[in-house]
Design a protein around this motif. Structure first.
Motif, short mmCIF file in Angstrom:
data_model
loop_
_atom_site.label_atom_id
_atom_site.label_comp_id
_atom_site.label_asym_id
_atom_site.label_seq_id
_atom_site.Cartn_x
_atom_site.Cartn_y
_atom_site.Cartn_z
N THR A 10 0.83 -1.21 0.00
CA THR A 10 0.00 0.00 0.00
C THR A 10 0.86 1.26 0.00
OG1 THR A 10 -1.83 -1.11 1.13
CG2 THR A 10 -1.73 1.29 1.30
N ASP A 11 1.86 1.29 0.87
CA ASP A 11 2.73 2.46 0.94
C ASP A 11 3.65 2.54 -0.28
OD1 ASP A 11 3.63 4.62 3.11
OD2 ASP A 11 5.43 3.89 2.07
N TYR A 12 4.13 1.39 -0.76
CA TYR A 12 5.09 1.37 -1.86
C TYR A 12 4.45 1.87 -3.16
CZ TYR A 12 8.74 -0.26 -5.00
OH TYR A 12 9.73 -0.33 -5.95
N VAL A 13 3.19 1.48 -3.43
CA VAL A 13 2.53 1.89 -4.68
C VAL A 13 1.69 3.16 -4.50
CG1 VAL A 13 2.47 -0.47 -5.54
CG2 VAL A 13 0.50 0.43 -4.30
N ARG A 14 1.75 3.74 -3.31
CA ARG A 14 1.10 5.03 -3.01
C ARG A 14 -0.43 4.97 -3.05
NH1 ARG A 14 4.50 8.77 -6.99
NH2 ARG A 14 4.41 6.81 -8.15
N TYR A 15 -0.98 3.99 -2.37
CA TYR A 15 -2.39 3.95 -1.94
C TYR A 15 -3.42 3.75 -3.05
CZ TYR A 15 0.20 6.15 1.86
OH TYR A 15 1.16 6.45 2.80
N LYS A 16 -3.44 4.61 -4.07
CA LYS A 16 -4.53 4.54 -5.04
C LYS A 16 -4.67 3.17 -5.69
CE LYS A 16 -6.41 6.35 -9.33
NZ LYS A 16 -6.36 7.38 -10.40
N PRO A 17 -3.60 2.53 -6.19
CA PRO A 17 -3.77 1.21 -6.81
C PRO A 17 -4.40 0.19 -5.86
CG PRO A 17 -1.60 2.11 -7.34
CD PRO A 17 -2.20 3.01 -6.31
N VAL A 18 -4.11 0.30 -4.57
CA VAL A 18 -4.68 -0.65 -3.61
C VAL A 18 -6.16 -0.35 -3.38
CG1 VAL A 18 -4.52 -1.51 -1.23
CG2 VAL A 18 -2.44 -0.99 -2.51
N ILE A 19 -6.55 0.93 -3.41
CA ILE A 19 -7.97 1.27 -3.32
C ILE A 19 -8.72 0.73 -4.54
CG2 ILE A 19 -9.64 3.17 -3.23
CD1 ILE A 19 -7.57 4.80 -1.72
N VAL A 20 -8.12 0.86 -5.71
CA VAL A 20 -8.72 0.29 -6.93
C VAL A 20 -8.82 -1.23 -6.81
CG1 VAL A 20 -8.44 -0.01 -9.41
CG2 VAL A 20 -7.93 2.21 -8.37
N LEU A 21 -7.77 -1.86 -6.27
CA LEU A 21 -7.80 -3.31 -6.04
C LEU A 21 -8.94 -3.69 -5.09
CD1 LEU A 21 -6.56 -6.16 -6.26
CD2 LEU A 21 -5.01 -5.52 -4.39
N THR A 58 -7.21 -4.61 2.35
CA THR A 58 -6.90 -3.39 1.60
C THR A 58 -7.58 -2.15 2.18
OG1 THR A 58 -8.67 -4.00 0.05
CG2 THR A 58 -6.42 -4.53 -0.60
N GLU A 59 -8.35 -2.30 3.27
CA GLU A 59 -9.00 -1.14 3.90
C GLU A 59 -7.98 -0.11 4.37
OE1 GLU A 59 -11.48 -2.48 7.05
OE2 GLU A 59 -13.21 -2.83 5.77
N VAL A 60 -6.76 -0.57 4.69
CA VAL A 60 -5.74 0.34 5.19
C VAL A 60 -5.46 1.46 4.18
CG1 VAL A 60 -3.86 -1.09 4.25
CG2 VAL A 60 -3.40 0.46 6.14
N ALA A 61 -5.58 1.18 2.90
CA ALA A 61 -5.31 2.19 1.88
C ALA A 61 -6.33 3.32 1.94
CB ALA A 61 -5.31 1.55 0.49
N TYR A 62 -7.58 2.98 2.25
CA TYR A 62 -8.64 4.00 2.30
C TYR A 62 -8.34 5.04 3.37
CZ TYR A 62 -13.22 6.09 3.15
OH TYR A 62 -14.25 6.98 3.34
N TYR A 63 -7.91 4.59 4.55
CA TYR A 63 -7.68 5.51 5.65
C TYR A 63 -6.31 6.19 5.58
CZ TYR A 63 -11.93 3.62 7.66
OH TYR A 63 -13.24 3.23 7.86
N PHE A 66 -15.65 5.39 -8.81
CA PHE A 66 -15.13 6.58 -8.12
C PHE A 66 -13.65 6.42 -7.77
CE2 PHE A 66 -19.61 7.77 -7.03
CZ PHE A 66 -19.56 9.05 -7.56
N SER A 67 -13.22 5.20 -7.47
CA SER A 67 -11.81 5.00 -7.12
C SER A 67 -10.87 5.35 -8.27
CB SER A 67 -11.58 3.54 -6.69
OG SER A 67 -11.66 2.65 -7.80
N LEU A 68 -11.35 5.23 -9.50
CA LEU A 68 -10.52 5.54 -10.66
C LEU A 68 -10.24 7.04 -10.78
CD1 LEU A 68 -12.25 3.21 -13.29
CD2 LEU A 68 -10.18 2.74 -11.95
N PHE A 69 -11.09 7.87 -10.16
CA PHE A 69 -10.94 9.33 -10.26
C PHE A 69 -10.09 9.92 -9.15
CE2 PHE A 69 -14.76 8.44 -12.72
CZ PHE A 69 -14.58 9.24 -13.85
N LEU A 70 -9.62 9.10 -8.23
CA LEU A 70 -8.77 9.60 -7.16
C LEU A 70 -7.44 10.09 -7.74
CD1 LEU A 70 -9.32 6.87 -4.43
CD2 LEU A 70 -9.99 9.27 -4.25
N PRO A 71 -6.97 11.26 -7.34
CA PRO A 71 -5.64 11.72 -7.78
C PRO A 71 -4.56 10.77 -7.27
CG PRO A 71 -6.88 13.51 -6.77
CD PRO A 71 -7.63 12.25 -6.47
N MET A 72 -3.53 10.58 -8.07
CA MET A 72 -2.42 9.72 -7.66
C MET A 72 -1.48 10.50 -6.75
SD MET A 72 -1.27 6.65 -7.97
CE MET A 72 0.24 5.72 -7.66
#
Length: 477
Positions: A73-84, A118-123, A185-191
């Motif tokens: 989650t930290d290595y890929v910077r959150y958004k990809p894990v939220i999409v996952l 993967t909830e950790v990425a959301y918070y 909506f997860s696809l629209f999150l800024p990276m």
């Protein structure tokens, strides 16, 4: 400076998108009726198979996935894990709708384990795209919207089942539509351009530090920079190795505080029991009042329990208590209330008493976990709090897995669901006993120190095991 102002002014859009994702991902009216759906004509699986062969897969999957997902989650910077997580939601509900057989439902539990891991990425996401002065407000928005969504979904489910007599199947259709919207909506999150550990900004920007709301946190920030300098001085060529070294040192310092250690201990053990109870409480309800021949109110109870937990957690902010002195007493008393409610679930034959017991159980836990989170977070930087949270959750999953293998799985005792809740009540009784005895010792020691202050005590105030050392500092080697 201009860059900081720009990033600060653009906190609204990612917050709105993240809240919309959180709302639709939790707007699942099927959740309160999982067991009636699986045991009903749609899937026709026995309660024994659901208990021993299907539900344990979630616990095992969550345990296996949590640590790698936490690092990823930290290595890929959150958004990809939220999409996952969004993809995992969709796969889970597609299989629940159209899959058949025990093996297919086990696959469902694996993907649901991915969802929870993967909830950790959301918070964590919001701390990488929002400036520190907005942390508290945005965190409140994100947590509140998921709570509102879960409560609304539970109420909607009960109304559709009780008044419209809608089949459980259509609750899962509505849930699939909702999680699909969340995925979009997860696809629209800024990276994010940074993260807490692997992709940090130079110290001069200090974007991920907490607001300096008190002296402890201010010292935490200074010392954390010192830690970064210490760890970067040997300059290991492997970035991951450098991060893991930092994690190890941070955790060693955090758990060296007995105050944080005991709060974390309660957190891990109680969370394990809480997750275990919520995982199997619907099976107990179906055992006490079979859904095929009784009118059930799972949705209403889940909504009330969540709302009661929210009220209990909200009141913590307005209660003026010396938590350093009386916190462990509160842990013991409310853990005893949890144990009593679980014993009541075991011994009663009245489904309404079972429902009321869950309200007590969930409200007590939500109250205490809010206090525990605050007691741990107030002494730590954001990075260290994330680490402690991750480790506490991992330990809780290990304990829950041991509990599942021992109590639920046929490879262990394979106990009937009613007897399981007798075990869970005994488990919380042990927790209550430990912290009640610990609290009596803490209060008695504080009273003795107050009545008899020796010069040695004045010179060394941190000598007692109950004192709170500054865990934000790093031991100089």
């Amino acid at each position: 400076m201009n860059c900081c102002q720009t990033s600060s002014s653009h906190w609204v859009f990612p917050t709105i998108i993240l809240c919309l994702f959180g709302f639709f991902s939790m707007m699942k009216p099927s959740e309160p009726f999982v067991v009636p759906y699986l045991a009903g004509p749609d899937k026709n699986i026995s309660l024994s198979v659901i208990t021993k062969d299907i539900f344990p897969v979630w616990t095992y999957s969550y345990l296996v996935l949590l640590f790698p997902v936490f690092v990823l989650t930290d290595y890929v910077r959150y958004k990809p894990v939220i999409v996952l997580q969004g993809v995992s939601f969709i796969i889970t509900w597609l299989l629940l709708l159209f899959g058949q057989g025990v093996m297919c439902m086990q696959v469902v539990e694996f993907f649901y384990g991915m969802v929870t891991a993967t909830e950790v990425a959301y918070y964590a996401y919001i701390y990488s795209v929002v400036s520190p002065e907005h942390y508290q407000r945005v965190s409140s928005y994100c947590r509140s919207v998921t709570l509102v969504a879960y409560t609304a979904a539970s109420v909607l489910a009960q109304l559709l089942v009780s008044l419209a007599h809608l089949s459980y199947f259509y609750l899962y259709v509505i849930s699939l539509v909702s999680v699909s919207i969340a995925f979009i909506f997860s696809l629209f999150l800024p990276m994010p351009k940074k993260s807490m550990f692997f992709h940090t900004k130079p110290n001069k920007e200090a974007p991920q530090k907490l607001p300096r709301e008190d002296a402890v946190l201010g010292e935490t920030q200074k010392d954390h920079k010192g830690l970064g300098n210490q760890l970067s001085s040997p300059k290991p060529s492997n970035v991951a190795l450098r991060v893991f070294m930092q994690w190890f040192q941070d955790l060693k310092e955090c758990y060296s505080s007995k105050h944080l250690f005991y709060w974390s201990l309660w957190w891990a053990f109680s969370t394990a029991g809480f997750n275990q109870v919520l995982n199997y409480v619907q099976i107990l309800w179906d055992f006490k009042a079979p859904s095929q021949s009784s009118t059930i109110y799972n949705g209403a109870v889940e909504a009330l329990a969540t709302f009661g937990g929210a009220i209990a957690a909200f009141t913590v902010g307005y209660v003026k208590v010396n938590w350093d002195l009386l916190g462990e007493l509160a842990l013991g008393i409310f853990s005893a209330a949890d144990a009593g409610s679980l014993f009541l679930m075991h011994f009663t034959t009245n489904i309404w008493v079972c429902y009321a017991s869950l309200l007590i159980f969930k409200s007590s836990y939500m109250l205490l976990i809010t206090i525990a989170a605050f007691q741990i977070a107030v002494h730590l930087s954001m990075e260290r709090y994330a680490l402690v949270f991750g480790i506490n959750t991992f330990i809780a999953l290990v304990i829950q897995t041991i509990m599942t293998v021992t109590v639920v799985d046929d490879r262990g005792l394979g106990l009937p669901v009613s007897i399981q809740f007798l075990v869970y009540g005994s488990y919380f009784s042990v927790i209550a006993g430990i912290f009640l005895m610990r609290s009596f010792y803490t209060i008695y020691s504080a009273k003795c120190r107050k009545n008899k202050c020796s010069p040695a005590t004045d010179q060394n105030p941190h000598e007692s095991g109950d004192s709170i050392p500054d865990v934000s500092t790093v031991t100089q080697v």
